[in-house]
Design an enzyme around this catalytic site. Structure first.
Site, PDB file in Angstrom:
ATOM      1  N   THR A  57       0.745  -5.240 -10.956  1.00 61.21           N
ATOM      2  CA  THR A  57       0.331  -6.560 -10.457  1.00 61.21           C
ATOM      3  C   THR A  57      -1.126  -6.869 -10.809  1.00 61.21           C
ATOM      4  O   THR A  57      -1.940  -5.974 -11.026  1.00 61.21           O
ATOM      5  CB  THR A  57       0.470  -6.617  -8.932  1.00 61.21           C
ATOM      6  OG1 THR A  57      -0.218  -5.495  -8.373  1.00 61.21           O
ATOM      7  CG2 THR A  57       1.928  -6.558  -8.515  1.00 61.21           C
ATOM      8  N   GLY A  65       0.798  -1.224   0.000  1.00 62.71           N
ATOM      9  CA  GLY A  65       0.000   0.000   0.000  1.00 62.71           C
ATOM     10  C   GLY A  65       0.826   1.268   0.000  1.00 62.71           C
ATOM     11  O   GLY A  65       0.537   2.227   0.710  1.00 62.71           O
ATOM     12  N   GLY A  91       6.828 -10.577 -13.836  1.00 65.66           N
ATOM     13  CA  GLY A  91       7.285 -11.964 -13.747  1.00 65.66           C
ATOM     14  C   GLY A  91       8.655 -12.267 -14.321  1.00 65.66           C
ATOM     15  O   GLY A  91       9.027 -13.432 -14.456  1.00 65.66           O
ATOM     16  N   CYS A 146      -1.934   1.186  -8.911  1.00 68.85           N
ATOM     17  CA  CYS A 146      -1.691   0.460  -7.663  1.00 68.85           C
ATOM     18  C   CYS A 146      -2.987  -0.182  -7.182  1.00 68.85           C
ATOM     19  O   CYS A 146      -3.968   0.520  -6.947  1.00 68.85           O
ATOM     20  CB  CYS A 146      -1.133   1.367  -6.577  1.00 68.85           C
ATOM     21  SG  CYS A 146      -0.843   0.446  -5.046  1.00 68.85           S
TER      22      CYS A 146
END
Lengths: 243, 303
Positions: free
Chosen positions: B194, B72, B245, B131
């Site tokens: 992500t 966060g 990745g 985010c």
């Protein structure tokens, strides 16, 4: 921090779900008791952080409890090599101990007390150790601590060995100590913190990402700002903790 | 001698390898491990206007071939990043770094970009509109093409540094958002952030992460990143920083073939602290193996 390969010298069960593993390799980055290592295991993405029980210039002893997939894998290892990051965390400050330090470990919080106990006794300190467990079959390393020359109290929750109750019940029997060091589950740390009569150091556990300060996964708030359990800890001073 | 250099938004990088934001702090701690000047650049920890502790713990969960985080955007705030963190980085890194900018409003994005754009050590501004771990702002700017374009326009107006917009994969059509950012003046794009994920503990029957959900990263998301970079490369002319990745030198070449000009390494830094160094050292031999004389020649080569 150092990354290197270690040989597994031995790996044996020493209590219920508790294993002792001896590793041979480059230990030069371990400089204080209370530091930890981070072990890479095949098929698992994150490394497994395990506290150092004891070390010398060639070997590291760790004691771990089988609690999940990683430690289950470790318990089945018989020889071979492990990719390990060593020298992680700040560790305990042995200079602060005074003449009569009190060491309090609970469950797998006991192992980091071992090298600390050895170093303090080597420095001529009068060391008392309280070890807390659930039951008799969980108890380990009592005689090892006694052999170092420490006065040892064992507590079990069910009273099957030693004093019945918690480590804080044993603390009531210790008349005087100059400083305390503790490691164990957080409710125990809070109990020790509340019961303690001196300054001291507490070693915390956390779910970590990297183990070396990069990911901010294990941050905590202290009176002196945010700290990372893995890098600025795992040992925090009593005076800086916010519960 | 293989030429590993690339040109990213007008800045020459010695090689395309860049540690991804949030996995490398402000760089200086990795300099205890190796000389970080070997890197192409560094994407610094995401920075907001005010200091942030981030989300409650636990904020890390392990998964097969990856991990979920809900840190966060913990960071000391833009003023301290400029007055304390970047000067520490300067001691051990003599190349231009990438400032990664977070925000909760258009005004905050603009403020942070203006401040960080004035710092001489910063070569590129990377605007994180993706985010997944902050409730207001963050990803909500990155999941809507109009909002993404608006952030881009506002930020471009306050800095002369190249602006890269970091996009979320948690959208129906990443190409539409990528094109909207390009049309609004973005100098480049970073993708992917992500993937939203979750892990449930069988013993407690509850999510492992305090915030329940978090951002999934690691080798498991690599094929998703490749597909999205490939699609966006077809649709835009501005350069792409690929991320998602990456763990090996082979991954770097594959991502460049998909269309990445530079390649960020993220979660792998957390399990293999030497991974960027290893990749940079392995790239020349790998290029020889695949008959690549100049690495930048292969950008988008799969199209």
């Amino acid at each position: 921090m150092k990354q290197s390969l270690f040989d597994i010298v031995s790996n044996k069960k020493i209590a219920r779900d508790i294993y002792e593993m001896v590793l041979y390799g480059d230990t030069s980055d371990l400089v204080r008791p209370g530091q930890f290592i981070n072990i890479k295991l095949d098929g698992l993405f994150l490394r497994r952080p395990i506290s150092v029980c004891d070390y010398d210039d060639k070997t590291i002893t760790i004691i771990y409890k089988v609690v999940g997939e990683g430690t289950e894998k470790m318990s089945k290892m018989d020889g071979g090599k492990l990719d390990i990051l060593t020298g992680l965390g700040n560790g305990f400050d042995i200079e602060k101990s005074g003449d009569k330090p009190l060491l309090i470990g609970g469950g797998v919080g006991v192992p980091p007390m071992f090298n600390l106990c050895r170093k303090l006794i080597e420095n001529g300190k009068d060391v008392t150790v309280i070890m807390g467990f659930m039951s008799q079959e969980d108890v380990f390393y009592k005689t090892e601590f006694e052999k170092l020359g420490a006065k040892v109290y064992v507590t079990t929750n069910d009273g099957t060995e030693g004093i019945k109750g918690f480590v804080t019940d044993a603390m009531k029997e210790i008349e005087a100590y100059t400083y305390f060091y503790t490691c164990g589950p957080e409710p125990m740390l809070k109990g020790v913190y509340d019961a303690s009569k001196t300054s001291g150091e507490l070693s915390f556990e956390a779910r970590m990402g990297c183990g070396f300060g990069a990911c901010m996964g294990c941050s905590c708030e202290t009176k002196y700002g945010n700290k990372r359990i893995c890098k600025d800890g795992p040992v925090l001073k009593k005076e800086e903790i916010i519960w | 001698m293989v030429d590993l250099s690339v040109n990213l938004g007008g800045i020459r990088l010695d090689n395309p390898i860049i540690p991804a934001s949030g996995t490398y702090g402000f760089g200086y701690e990795f300099s205890e491990l190796y000389d970080i000047n070997i890197l192409g650049s560094i994407s610094l920890k995401g920075t907001t206007k005010e200091p942030r502790f981030g989300n409650p713990l636990p904020r890390i969960a392990e998964c097969r071939e990856g991990m979920i985080n809900s840190v966060g955007l913990q960071n000391p705030g833009v003023e301290k990043v400029i007055s304390e963190e970047i000067p520490k980085l300067r001691q051990c890194f003599n190349k231009k770094a990438i400032a990664n900018v977070g925000g909760f409003s258009l005004d905050e994005y603009t403020y942070n970009c203006e401040k960080l754009g004035e710092v001489p050590e910063i070569g590129i501004i990377e605007v994180n509109i993706s985010c997944p771990n902050v409730h207001a702002g963050g990803m909500s700017f990155g999941t809507d093409a109009k909002n993404a374009a608006e952030v881009t326009r506002r930020v471009k107006a306050v800095t002369n540094k190249p602006v890269f917009i970091k996009l979320s994969p948690n959208v129906t059509d990443i190409v539409e958002i990528a094109k909207a950012c390009e049309d609004a003046g973005a100098d480049g794009l970073t993708l992917i952030n992500t993937l939203m994920g979750m892990k449930i503990d069988l013993k407690t029957r509850k999510p492992v992460i305090f915030n329940k959900k978090g951002g999934f990263s690691g080798p498991a998301i690599f094929p998703v990143a490749i597909r999205m970079i490939y699609d966006v490369y077809e649709a835009v002319k501005i350069p792409i920083m690929g991320v998602g990745g990456v763990a090996t030198a082979e991954n770097v070449i594959e991502m460049m073939l998909a269309g990445a000009t530079a390649v960020q390494v993220g979660a792998a830094n957390l399990t293999e602290p030497y991974v960027c160094k290893n990749i940079i050292e392995e790239l020349p031999a790998l290029c020889e193996k695949y008959k690549i004389e100049k690495l930048s020649d292969i950008i988008g080569g799969a199209h």
